[in-house]
Design a protein around this motif. Structure first.
Motif, PDB file in Angstrom:
ATOM      1  N   ASP A  92       0.974  -1.217  -0.086  1.00 48.88           N
ATOM      2  CA  ASP A  92      -0.280   0.021   0.134  1.00 48.88           C
ATOM      3  C   ASP A  92       0.401   1.084   0.307  1.00 48.88           C
ATOM      4  O   ASP A  92       0.438   2.217   0.741  1.00 48.88           O
ATOM      5  N   ASP A  93       2.351   1.372   0.131  1.00 54.11           N
ATOM      6  CA  ASP A  93       3.189   2.175  -0.520  1.00 54.11           C
ATOM      7  C   ASP A  93       3.189   2.575  -1.783  1.00 54.11           C
ATOM      8  O   ASP A  93       3.090   1.622  -3.074  1.00 54.11           O
ATOM      9  N   TYR A  94       3.890   3.668  -2.165  1.00 57.30           N
ATOM     10  CA  TYR A  94       4.313   3.585  -3.408  1.00 57.30           C
ATOM     11  C   TYR A  94       5.325   5.322  -3.452  1.00 57.30           C
ATOM     12  O   TYR A  94       5.557   5.617  -1.943  1.00 57.30           O
ATOM     13  N   PHE A  95       6.528   4.922  -4.549  1.00 59.47           N
ATOM     14  CA  PHE A  95       7.115   6.396  -4.383  1.00 59.47           C
ATOM     15  C   PHE A  95       7.523   6.571  -5.939  1.00 59.47           C
ATOM     16  O   PHE A  95       6.388   6.448  -7.159  1.00 59.47           O
ATOM     17  N   THR A  96       8.564   7.609  -5.976  1.00 57.51           N
ATOM     18  CA  THR A  96       8.530   9.132  -7.336  1.00 57.51           C
ATOM     19  C   THR A  96       9.336   8.357  -8.301  1.00 57.51           C
ATOM     20  O   THR A  96      10.465   7.161  -8.281  1.00 57.51           O
ATOM     21  N   THR A  97       9.087   8.114  -9.633  1.00 57.57           N
ATOM     22  CA  THR A  97      10.634   8.698 -10.975  1.00 57.57           C
ATOM     23  C   THR A  97      11.800   9.039  -9.668  1.00 57.57           C
ATOM     24  O   THR A  97      12.753   8.907 -10.139  1.00 57.57           O
ATOM     25  N   HIS A  98      11.628  10.279  -9.942  1.00 57.69           N
ATOM     26  CA  HIS A  98      11.990  11.106  -9.245  1.00 57.69           C
ATOM     27  C   HIS A  98      13.513  10.304  -7.951  1.00 57.69           C
ATOM     28  O   HIS A  98      14.431  10.080  -7.950  1.00 57.69           O
ATOM     29  N   TYR A  99      12.141   9.888  -7.224  1.00 54.91           N
ATOM     30  CA  TYR A  99      13.372   8.596  -5.817  1.00 54.91           C
ATOM     31  C   TYR A  99      13.877   7.526  -6.673  1.00 54.91           C
ATOM     32  O   TYR A  99      15.165   7.136  -6.479  1.00 54.91           O
ATOM     33  N   ILE A 100      13.470   6.634  -7.633  1.00 54.31           N
ATOM     34  CA  ILE A 100      14.465   5.800  -8.371  1.00 54.31           C
ATOM     35  C   ILE A 100      15.351   6.522  -9.154  1.00 54.31           C
ATOM     36  O   ILE A 100      15.977   5.540  -8.561  1.00 54.31           O
ATOM     37  N   MET A 101      15.132   7.249 -10.171  1.00 55.44           N
ATOM     38  CA  MET A 101      16.676   7.727 -10.592  1.00 55.44           C
ATOM     39  C   MET A 101      17.814   8.328  -9.546  1.00 55.44           C
ATOM     40  O   MET A 101      19.452   8.236  -9.431  1.00 55.44           O
ATOM     41  N   ARG A 102      17.228   8.849  -9.141  1.00 56.96           N
ATOM     42  CA  ARG A 102      18.212   9.488  -8.105  1.00 56.96           C
ATOM     43  C   ARG A 102      18.705   8.165  -7.214  1.00 56.96           C
ATOM     44  O   ARG A 102      20.358   7.989  -6.688  1.00 56.96           O
ATOM     45  N   ARG A 103      18.027   7.289  -6.498  1.00 53.64           N
ATOM     46  CA  ARG A 103      18.911   5.768  -6.282  1.00 53.64           C
ATOM     47  C   ARG A 103      19.084   5.373  -7.189  1.00 53.64           C
ATOM     48  O   ARG A 103      20.615   4.358  -7.079  1.00 53.64           O
ATOM     49  N   LEU A 104      19.702   4.970  -8.000  1.00 55.04           N
ATOM     50  CA  LEU A 104      20.283   4.075  -8.972  1.00 55.04           C
ATOM     51  C   LEU A 104      21.558   4.893  -9.072  1.00 55.04           C
ATOM     52  O   LEU A 104      22.496   4.160  -9.439  1.00 55.04           O
TER      53      LEU A 104
END
Length: 301
Positions: A92-104
């Motif tokens: 039931d949680d979610y994240f943003t594209t910006h978060y994924i790019m930053r983590r990668l």
């Protein structure tokens, strides 16, 4: 493959479809997989999940044959992950594209084993941000229970490495993310902190494990990770005082209050403890909890 996302599920169909749509949107343009690990859901529920998986090539479903817990599900997901970079996410949680790019980008540093970070709690239309200051090399128990930091599973991403596996403690039925961090730092993992935003935890749904008190699970965690440190136990207990009040659980409040070392208390926790002790002495503990809950909900509006 750019990354894998591991999602433990249990009777999640009613809200998982919406969150999968969010994932597909924010992951557009990436080569990725979503691994759903089911913990013996009801047949009607898992039948709907199977339909979702059949309709999307990015989805993989693993159905456990014996019910256990989310830690087991996450560890199975890590083993099944095809990518080196693995994100964890609750259903039931979610994240943003910006978060994924930053983590990668952060994971391009191959010396980093684990990254975790900030998050926002979503309750209806209200959003509350949480930010902490983990310093590289800090022991997990110091960060969590002396510095009063926090870690949530949905903020964790890891790099899979041969010969090094940092897994969730499967014997715990609660506090699994705390146990993960303590275990990892004790094993010498290179843990980094992400100070950016982009992870949203939906706390409005009833039944979330983090909203439930379990004294047996607390004793289990203390025995496994915190003995014989009274200061760490005291910090662990402080984290549960407000929850005990909000839930009007006087026996839990008394238990956690009894594990606190008074001279280690900050002014905030001194006030919480005094308030709870006072309402208990008056025989008005449930009322005290309701008053606090009403005040909290007022601030959320």
């Amino acid at each position: 493959m750019d990354f894998s996302i591991v999602i433990p599920i249990y009777n999640s169909a009613s809200y998982l479809e919406k969150n999968l749509a969010r994932i597909f949107h924010v992951c557009s343009g990436f080569d990725y997989q979503v691994i759903l690990v089911d913990d013996c859901s009801a047949e009607q529920d898992i039948a709907r999940i199977r339909q979702l998986v059949a309709a999307c090539r990015q989805l993989t479903l693993h159905e456990k044959t014996q019910k256990s817990n989310a830690a087991v599900s996450r560890n199975i997901g890590v083993r099944l992950a095809e990518a080196e970079i693995v994100f964890f996410l609750d259903s039931d949680d979610y994240f943003t594209t910006h978060y994924i790019m930053r983590r990668l980008q952060r994971h391009e540093d191959q010396s980093i084993d684990i990254i975790f970070g900030n998050y926002a709690e979503v309750y209806g239309d209200s959003v509350r941000d949480f930010a902490f200051n983990y310093k590289n090399g800090s022991a997990g128990e110091d960060f969590l229970f002396l510095e009063m930091g926090d870690i949530r599973s949905s903020t964790i991403s890891i790099r899979k490495k041969r010969g090094r596996r940092f897994l969730f403690p499967e014997f715990l039925y609660k506090h699994q993310d705390w146990g993960f961090l303590v275990n990892a730092t004790n094993q010498g993992a290179n843990v980094a902190y992400d100070t950016g935003s982009g992870v949203f935890l939906d706390i409005g749904r009833g039944g979330r494990m983090t909203t439930k008190l379990n004294l047996e699970a607390s004793e289990q965690f203390i025995e496994a990770f915190l003995r014989p440190s009274d200061r760490h136990i005291s910090g662990f207990a402080c984290k549960h005082l407000l929850v005990s009040l909000y839930s009007e659980n006087q026996s839990a409040f008394i238990y956690y209050s009894s594990r606190i070392v008074r001279h280690t208390l900050s002014s905030k926790f001194k006030a919480i403890k005094r308030y709870g002790d006072f309402m208990a002495r008056l025989g008005l503990f449930p009322l005290g909890g309701r008053l606090l809950r009403t005040a909290r909900n007022g601030f959320r509006r």
